[in-house]
Structures are given as C-alpha cells and as structure tokens.
Scaffold this active site. Structure first.
Site, short mmCIF file in Angstrom:
data_model
loop_
_atom_site.label_atom_id
_atom_site.label_comp_id
_atom_site.label_asym_id
_atom_site.label_seq_id
_atom_site.Cartn_x
_atom_site.Cartn_y
_atom_site.Cartn_z
N THR A 144 0.83 -1.20 0.00
CA THR A 144 0.00 0.00 0.00
C THR A 144 0.86 1.25 0.00
O THR A 144 1.94 1.27 0.61
CB THR A 144 -0.95 0.01 1.22
OG1 THR A 144 -1.61 1.28 1.28
CG2 THR A 144 -0.24 -0.23 2.54
N SER A 179 -2.00 3.30 10.04
CA SER A 179 -2.89 2.48 10.89
C SER A 179 -2.23 1.13 11.15
O SER A 179 -1.24 0.78 10.51
CB SER A 179 -4.22 2.23 10.16
OG SER A 179 -4.00 1.35 9.06
N TYR A 181 -3.43 -1.60 10.20
CA TYR A 181 -3.51 -2.30 8.91
C TYR A 181 -2.31 -1.95 8.04
O TYR A 181 -1.61 -2.83 7.53
CB TYR A 181 -4.83 -1.96 8.17
CG TYR A 181 -4.62 -2.01 6.68
CD1 TYR A 181 -4.43 -3.24 6.04
CD2 TYR A 181 -4.53 -0.84 5.91
CE1 TYR A 181 -4.16 -3.29 4.67
CE2 TYR A 181 -4.25 -0.89 4.57
CZ TYR A 181 -4.08 -2.11 3.95
OH TYR A 181 -3.79 -2.17 2.62
N HIS A 182 -2.08 -0.63 7.85
CA HIS A 182 -0.97 -0.22 6.98
C HIS A 182 0.36 -0.75 7.55
O HIS A 182 1.25 -1.13 6.79
CB HIS A 182 -0.94 1.31 6.85
CG HIS A 182 -2.06 1.89 6.03
ND1 HIS A 182 -3.22 2.38 6.60
CD2 HIS A 182 -2.22 2.05 4.69
CE1 HIS A 182 -4.03 2.83 5.65
NE2 HIS A 182 -3.46 2.64 4.47
N LYS A 185 1.27 -4.22 6.46
CA LYS A 185 1.88 -4.31 5.12
C LYS A 185 3.36 -3.93 5.17
O LYS A 185 4.16 -4.45 4.40
CB LYS A 185 1.12 -3.43 4.13
CG LYS A 185 -0.34 -3.85 3.95
CD LYS A 185 -0.66 -4.22 2.53
CE LYS A 185 -2.04 -4.83 2.41
NZ LYS A 185 -2.38 -5.30 1.09
N1 USQ Z 1 -11.72 9.75 3.99
C1 USQ Z 1 -12.64 10.76 4.11
N2 USQ Z 1 -13.95 10.41 4.06
C2 USQ Z 1 -14.38 9.13 3.89
C3 USQ Z 1 -13.43 8.11 3.74
C4 USQ Z 1 -12.10 8.46 3.81
O1 USQ Z 1 -12.31 11.93 4.25
O2 USQ Z 1 -15.60 8.91 3.86
C5 USQ Z 1 -10.28 10.09 4.00
C6 USQ Z 1 -9.48 9.41 5.10
O3 USQ Z 1 -9.49 10.16 6.29
C7 USQ Z 1 -8.11 9.30 4.46
C8 USQ Z 1 -8.40 9.17 2.97
O4 USQ Z 1 -9.75 9.62 2.79
O5 USQ Z 1 -7.39 10.48 4.65
C9 USQ Z 1 -8.29 7.77 2.44
O6 USQ Z 1 -9.12 6.91 3.20
P1 USQ Z 1 -9.82 5.64 2.52
O7 USQ Z 1 -10.76 5.04 3.52
O8 USQ Z 1 -10.35 6.00 1.20
O9 USQ Z 1 -8.56 4.68 2.25
P2 USQ Z 1 -7.51 4.04 3.25
O10 USQ Z 1 -8.04 3.90 4.62
O11 USQ Z 1 -6.23 4.79 3.09
O12 USQ Z 1 -7.36 2.57 2.68
C10 USQ Z 1 -7.61 2.22 1.31
C11 USQ Z 1 -7.75 0.72 1.23
C12 USQ Z 1 -6.43 0.09 1.65
C13 USQ Z 1 -5.30 0.63 0.80
C14 USQ Z 1 -5.26 2.14 0.88
C15 USQ Z 1 -4.27 2.75 -0.06
O13 USQ Z 1 -8.80 0.26 2.06
O14 USQ Z 1 -6.52 -1.31 1.52
O15 USQ Z 1 -4.08 0.11 1.23
O16 USQ Z 1 -6.56 2.66 0.50
S1 USQ Z 1 -3.50 4.18 0.63
O17 USQ Z 1 -4.53 5.14 0.99
O18 USQ Z 1 -2.61 4.69 -0.38
O19 USQ Z 1 -2.80 3.77 1.82
#
Ligand code: USQ
Length: 382
Positions: A144, A179, A181-182, A185
């Site tokens: 990730t 997190s 989770y992260h 990885k």
């Molecule tokens: N966020 C909002 N509103 C929402 C959902 C999320 O503002 O309704 C924000 C979060 O606070 C965060 C960002 O959007 O800052 C990304 O959150 P996300 O829930 O879209 O994604 P994330 O938790 O980072 O995890 C997802 C996948 C995970 C993957 C990751 C890639 O679930 O498996 O590893 O994206 S990355 O974000 O590059 O780490």
C-alpha cells in the site's frame, strides 16, 4: 502462465481472476470467504448484489468457456497452503488475501491483533510454500502507498539513496504508516525483502493507492459476475463512497479539512498493473517495489468533483466536514513517484466525470440496498 489469485473473491481479486482467465492464463482462486463474514459482523453489505464464489466461477465457465479452480481455505493454515501449492504449482501468486481496511484494524485491540496476525502470518506461509514447493514462482504482493505515510519530501518507489557521514547507500524508503492495517503491510514488506535476500525469492511489492471504480470488461458480462463495492464507514473508500453518498442523498463525508492527499487509481488499472508485473517478473532474489497509482488528489478535491457531476445530473449534493475519526495530517506536502509501471507500458484510465456519473447511476440502481446506518465512520484512532 499458472496464476494463483489469493483473495480472489474480493474487490480487487475477483476482477483480477477474470482478467487473467480471459487472457488465456490458467487461474486458481484461493479465498477463505472471510470478507463476506466481515459484512455480517459489521451489518454492512456490498452496494451491488454479489453471487457466491461457486456461482461466480460456474457463470464464468458458461460465459467464457474457461475454467477457474477454487481453493477455499485460510492462508494462516499452512496445511491448506502447502496442499494448494503442491496441487496447483503456480508460476505466479497475486496476493490480495489480507484484511485491507484501516478502520477495521483500529476498532479495538482484538481487531488490530487479528489484522496483523492474519496478514503477516498468511504472507509468511506463502513465502515458505514458495521456498519449499515452487522456488521459481513470482510473488506479486499487494502492498500500500500508506506504508510511506505523508513525509515532507518526495516519496520514491521503495528505496531512497541516502548520504550519511560521507558514505552513501540505497535503503528501504522510511515507513510512517497510517494504521495497524498499513503497519501490517510494512511488516510484510520487511519479511518479503528478507526472504528475497536469504532464499532468493522473486517478489514484486505493489504499493497500491486507493482504488476507485467498479466495472471491468469481464465483471460487466453477467449479473452473477458483478464485483462488490463498499460504501460503509469501515470498508468503503473515499471516492467510491462519495459517489454512492451523492446518489442516495447522504452528505459527502469529508473527514476534517479534507486536505489529506492520497494516491488513487481506477480498478481497471489495478488489473493492468498486476498483469504488467506478472509478464515482467522480478529476478531471483530481487525485491522489486512499484508505486501503483495514476493520480493524486486531496479528499476535498474528490468530494468537489463528485458534487459537481452530481449537480449536473440534477442531484443536490452537500459536502459535510465531519470530525476526523483518524489521526492524520489534514494539510501536508505529497509528491509520490510512479514511473516504473508506466515504463512497463501502463496506459492509465485517469479519473473522468463519466466514471463518476456511472458510479452515481449504479448506486441509483441499487439504492434500496443502501443502509444509511452503516455510512458514518465508527472506528476512531484515538
Ligand atoms: N476519507 C474521508 N472520508 C471518507 C473516507 C475516507 O475523508 O468517507 C479520508 C481518510 O481520512 C483518508 C483518505 O480519505 O485520509 C483515504 O481513506 P480511505 O478510507 O479511502 O482509504 P484508506 O483507509 O487509506 O485505505 C484504502 C484501502 C487500503 C489501501 C489504501 C491505499 O482500504 O486497503 O491500502 O486505501 S492508501 O490510501 O494509499 O494507503
């Protein structure tokens, strides 16, 4: 090529399995079906109705004439892993079979421990199976972009060349994940890198960004081939959630200021990237890292994009700034490199208003399945 898709019943895994099968590869899916159990645990569901894995593969046989083998079991059970590797003898393993939600891993101690044991032990078992049974097999591991966090310098692809006290070395890029989770990885990356160095495993760590979209050429072909799409506060991710929220008249849930910037890609590009990695394998002993995304956006930018398209469609979208349940920077520098997959030939599907419109329309078709009570974020980082 014989390709094992671990986690082949999930959001990325299922379309990947069909994509490789369509292109003439011999595909097997390994899955424990646990993603469906998490829906039950959380009282949530996929926006789209999804068929059982058995129905999915038999429908695919009917539609394409192609066979996909299934192994139902858990990667943390080494007997299962060993028997599967002996039976299928894969040339490549695409490993998606992990608990992939940051909020899920932050619910409480139990969920944090589960996430790390499940992810780290599952990957270790796959590494041992490769070493013992198919030493030439290429591990294509879904990592990730969140492994890197949000440092105040450019993010490189896996490695950083550092000068220190007059000496220079190229070292793994520092990890400051978001997190538990992260973090799981990050732990995987270290274990894989170690086994490349010690046992000569060939591996590609795909540091993927947030995946958006739903439809692929294959999953569109029959309703029993439809992919899942999550909208709840635990498994739903930023852009997909905003499209579904706009469609059903729920305020768009931007956490805090919304200046959080992340790397994003279309699910069709996930398939392309994984295929490029498989067709151009890492060398024996090589731990290769690709940053797998096509564009970066702030969360607020995405909400505004979705709101503009929704308005055009005659909807009345609202953007809410909720108190941020996560501990993360809401305003920060972000510039991540992503040239290695482009160099291999990736042709990105950049985010378009058409894709946003299609997601809003899909959500409208299935609006009766949307449970408003699971949309709010409920796991907090504090
Ligand atoms: N966020 C909002 N509103 C929402 C959902 C999320 O503002 O309704 C924000 C979060 O606070 C965060 C960002 O959007 O800052 C990304 O959150 P996300 O829930 O879209 O994604 P994330 O938790 O980072 O995890 C997802 C996948 C995970 C993957 C990751 C890639 O679930 O498996 O590893 O994206 S990355 O974000 O590059 O780490």
């Amino acid at each position: 090529m014989k390709i094992l898709i671990a986690g082949g019943d999930g959001f990325c895994g299922w379309p990947t399995a069909l994509y490789f099968s369509e292109r003439g590869h011999e595909v097997a899916i390994a899955d424990s079906m646990i993603r469906r159990q998490w829906d039950d645990e959380l009282g949530s569901n996929s926006l789209t109705p999804i068929a059982s894995l058995k129905e999915r593969v038999s429908t695919w046989k009917g539609v394409s004439g192609k066979e996909i083998t299934t192994f139902v079991g858990d990667l943390t059970d080494y007997d299962f892993v060993e028997n599967m590797f002996r039976a299928f003898q894969p040339d490549a393993v695409v490993h998606y079979a992990e608990q992939r939600s940051a909020p899920y891993s932050m619910i409480d101690r139990k969920h944090a421990v589960f996430t790390q044991v499940n992810n780290v032990v599952g990957t270790l078992n796959v590494l041992y199976a490769i070493k013992e049974i198919v030493p030439d097999c290429h591990l294509i591991k879904l990592g990730t972009m969140g492994e890197y966090g949000t440092p105040n310098i450019d993010i490189e692809e896996g490695y950083l060349t550092v000068e220190h006290n007059g000496r220079q070395d190229t070292l793994p890029y520092p990890k400051q994940p978001f997190s538990f989770y992260h973090l799981s990885k990050v732990h995987d990356s270290h274990n894989i890198m170690f086994t490349c160095r010690s046992w000569g495993i060939r591996a590609t760590d795909l540091n993927q960004g947030v995946v958006y979209g739903l439809w692929t050429d294959e999953t569109k072909q029959h309703e029993k081939l439809y992919n899942r799409i999550d909208y709840d506060g635990v498994f739903g991710t930023a852009l997909n959630r905003f499209c579904i929220q706009a469609s059903v008249g729920h305020p768009l849930t931007v956490y805090g200021k919304g200046g959080q910037t992340r790397a994003f890609l279309d699910i069709r590009d996930t398939l392309q990237c994984v295929e490029l990695a498989a067709l151009n394998p890492a060398d024996r002993g090589e731990f290769r890292v690709f940053n797998q995304f096509t564009e970066q956006f702030s969360v607020l930018e995405l909400a505004e994009r979705v709101a503009a398209v929704a308005k055009d469609m005659g909807l009345n979208p609202e953007i809410a700034h909720l108190e941020n349940p996560r501990v993360e920077k809401e305003q920060h520098y972000y510039n991540a490199k992503h040239t290695k997959l482009m160099d291999l030939g990736l042709k990105p599907h950049l985010l378009s208003d058409d894709l946003i419109r299609e997601l809003i329309e899909t959500a409208d078709r299935y609006k009766d399945r949307v449970d408003f009570s699971v949309i709010a974020p409920n796991a907090t980082w504090r």
